[in-house]
Design a protein around this motif. Structure first.
Motif, PDB file in Angstrom:
ATOM      1  N   VAL A  50       0.893  -1.149   0.000  1.00  9.48           N
ATOM      2  CA  VAL A  50       0.000   0.000   0.000  1.00  9.48           C
ATOM      3  C   VAL A  50       0.935   1.202   0.000  1.00  9.48           C
ATOM      4  O   VAL A  50       1.882   1.257   0.776  1.00  9.48           O
ATOM      5  CB  VAL A  50      -0.916   0.009   1.242  1.00  9.48           C
ATOM      6  CG1 VAL A  50      -1.730   1.284   1.302  1.00  9.48           C
ATOM      7  CG2 VAL A  50      -1.820  -1.224   1.252  1.00  9.48           C
ATOM      8  N   VAL A  51       0.692   2.125  -0.901  1.00  7.16           N
ATOM      9  CA  VAL A  51       1.573   3.283  -1.044  1.00  7.16           C
ATOM     10  C   VAL A  51       0.825   4.531  -0.571  1.00  7.16           C
ATOM     11  O   VAL A  51      -0.323   4.752  -0.945  1.00  7.16           O
ATOM     12  CB  VAL A  51       2.029   3.454  -2.509  1.00  7.16           C
ATOM     13  CG1 VAL A  51       2.989   4.634  -2.645  1.00  7.16           C
ATOM     14  CG2 VAL A  51       2.664   2.171  -3.037  1.00  7.16           C
ATOM     15  N   VAL A  52       1.495   5.318   0.259  1.00  3.86           N
ATOM     16  CA  VAL A  52       0.915   6.525   0.815  1.00  3.86           C
ATOM     17  C   VAL A  52       1.785   7.706   0.410  1.00  3.86           C
ATOM     18  O   VAL A  52       3.008   7.644   0.532  1.00  3.86           O
ATOM     19  CB  VAL A  52       0.857   6.418   2.354  1.00  3.86           C
ATOM     20  CG1 VAL A  52       0.427   7.725   2.970  1.00  3.86           C
ATOM     21  CG2 VAL A  52      -0.075   5.304   2.774  1.00  3.86           C
ATOM     22  N   ASP A  67      -0.844  14.146 -10.181  1.00  7.04           N
ATOM     23  CA  ASP A  67       0.231  13.621 -11.023  1.00  7.04           C
ATOM     24  C   ASP A  67       1.075  12.597 -10.261  1.00  7.04           C
ATOM     25  O   ASP A  67       1.434  11.553 -10.811  1.00  7.04           O
ATOM     26  CB  ASP A  67       1.138  14.749 -11.529  1.00  7.04           C
ATOM     27  CG  ASP A  67       0.422  15.695 -12.480  1.00  7.04           C
ATOM     28  OD1 ASP A  67      -0.585  15.283 -13.100  1.00  7.04           O
ATOM     29  OD2 ASP A  67       0.854  16.851 -12.598  1.00  7.04           O
ATOM     30  N   ILE A  68       1.396  12.911  -9.008  1.00  6.15           N
ATOM     31  CA  ILE A  68       2.200  11.987  -8.194  1.00  6.15           C
ATOM     32  C   ILE A  68       1.445  10.682  -7.984  1.00  6.15           C
ATOM     33  O   ILE A  68       1.996   9.589  -8.165  1.00  6.15           O
ATOM     34  CB  ILE A  68       2.572  12.630  -6.839  1.00  6.15           C
ATOM     35  CG1 ILE A  68       3.522  13.817  -7.045  1.00  6.15           C
ATOM     36  CG2 ILE A  68       3.212  11.598  -5.908  1.00  6.15           C
ATOM     37  CD1 ILE A  68       3.745  14.661  -5.792  1.00  6.15           C
ATOM     38  N   ILE A  69       0.159  10.771  -7.632  1.00 10.26           N
ATOM     39  CA  ILE A  69      -0.660   9.580  -7.401  1.00 10.26           C
ATOM     40  C   ILE A  69      -0.739   8.743  -8.677  1.00 10.26           C
ATOM     41  O   ILE A  69      -0.545   7.520  -8.642  1.00 10.26           O
ATOM     42  CB  ILE A  69      -2.078   9.968  -6.920  1.00 10.26           C
ATOM     43  CG1 ILE A  69      -2.017  10.689  -5.583  1.00 10.26           C
ATOM     44  CG2 ILE A  69      -2.992   8.764  -6.871  1.00 10.26           C
ATOM     45  CD1 ILE A  69      -1.675   9.852  -4.396  1.00 10.26           C
ATOM     46  N   LYS A  73       0.816   4.955  -9.054  1.00  9.67           N
ATOM     47  CA  LYS A  73      -0.044   3.827  -9.434  1.00  9.67           C
ATOM     48  C   LYS A  73       0.566   3.089 -10.624  1.00  9.67           C
ATOM     49  O   LYS A  73       0.584   1.863 -10.662  1.00  9.67           O
ATOM     50  CB  LYS A  73      -1.457   4.306  -9.774  1.00  9.67           C
ATOM     51  CG  LYS A  73      -2.271   4.678  -8.566  1.00  9.67           C
ATOM     52  CD  LYS A  73      -3.664   5.153  -8.963  1.00  9.67           C
ATOM     53  CE  LYS A  73      -4.483   5.498  -7.740  1.00  9.67           C
ATOM     54  NZ  LYS A  73      -5.843   5.964  -8.103  1.00  9.67           N
ATOM     55  N   ARG A  74       1.065   3.860 -11.578  1.00  7.56           N
ATOM     56  CA  ARG A  74       1.679   3.243 -12.762  1.00  7.56           C
ATOM     57  C   ARG A  74       2.938   2.474 -12.389  1.00  7.56           C
ATOM     58  O   ARG A  74       3.120   1.326 -12.779  1.00  7.56           O
ATOM     59  CB  ARG A  74       1.997   4.332 -13.795  1.00  7.56           C
ATOM     60  CG  ARG A  74       2.372   3.791 -15.160  1.00  7.56           C
ATOM     61  CD  ARG A  74       2.559   4.911 -16.168  1.00  7.56           C
ATOM     62  NE  ARG A  74       3.792   5.637 -16.001  1.00  7.56           N
ATOM     63  CZ  ARG A  74       5.002   5.162 -16.315  1.00  7.56           C
ATOM     64  NH1 ARG A  74       5.130   3.958 -16.795  1.00  7.56           N
ATOM     65  NH2 ARG A  74       6.075   5.900 -16.142  1.00  7.56           N
ATOM     66  N   VAL A  81      -2.903   3.358  -3.751  1.00  6.62           N
ATOM     67  CA  VAL A  81      -2.121   4.564  -3.490  1.00  6.62           C
ATOM     68  C   VAL A  81      -3.076   5.605  -2.918  1.00  6.62           C
ATOM     69  O   VAL A  81      -4.129   5.857  -3.489  1.00  6.62           O
ATOM     70  CB  VAL A  81      -1.457   5.095  -4.782  1.00  6.62           C
ATOM     71  CG1 VAL A  81      -0.639   6.338  -4.506  1.00  6.62           C
ATOM     72  CG2 VAL A  81      -0.597   4.009  -5.433  1.00  6.62           C
ATOM     73  N   LEU A  82      -2.702   6.186  -1.778  1.00  7.88           N
ATOM     74  CA  LEU A  82      -3.586   7.108  -1.088  1.00  7.88           C
ATOM     75  C   LEU A  82      -2.816   8.332  -0.610  1.00  7.88           C
ATOM     76  O   LEU A  82      -1.743   8.200  -0.022  1.00  7.88           O
ATOM     77  CB  LEU A  82      -4.215   6.395   0.120  1.00  7.88           C
ATOM     78  CG  LEU A  82      -5.267   7.142   0.915  1.00  7.88           C
ATOM     79  CD1 LEU A  82      -6.544   7.303   0.089  1.00  7.88           C
ATOM     80  CD2 LEU A  82      -5.593   6.381   2.184  1.00  7.88           C
TER      81      LEU A  82
END
Length: 116
Positions: A50-52, A67-69, A73-74, A81-82
């Motif tokens: 899980v990416v925060v 853009d960062i999110i 995700k890519r 991603v949250l």
């Protein structure tokens, strides 16, 4: 990260990867840590993550948040991603709920045996 820490991480079902949204290169930081996990043990690189993105309360980060999110995700290859702000607690309760639910669905069987 250090071998002792990485050995401990092997026992985790899920990795929570906190990315500093205010860093010069948050995407590069994410990639670097994942490369380090892969070099230490390919098993770690395959762990669910899980990416925060933290610090979304900072105006410069807020401007780039979408853009960062999208890029995380890519690069991560998933949508877990949250954006959060630890300082203001924005999305922290949502993160904890999602993380608990996600971790509870992960099997125990894929954990390496305990080292004697």
């Amino acid at each position: 990260m250090g071998p002792a820490f990485l050995r401990h991480v092997q026992r985790c079902k899920v990795l929570l990867h906190v990315v500093d949204g205010s860093a010069d290169d948050p995407i590069g930081d994410f990639i670097t840590i994942n490369e380090e996990l892969e070099k230490h043990d390919p098993f770690l690189a395959k762990k669910p993550q899980v990416v925060v993105v933290n610090k979304v309360d900072i105006s410069e980060v807020k401007e780039m948040e979408e853009d960062i999110i999208a890029e995380l995700k890519r690069k991560a290859g998933h949508s877990r991603v949250l954006p959060i702000s630890a300082a203001t607690t924005e999305n922290v309760k949502e993160l904890m709920g999602r993380l608990k639910k996600f971790a509870s669905t992960q099997p125990d069987a894929d954990l390496p045996p305990l080292v004697e």
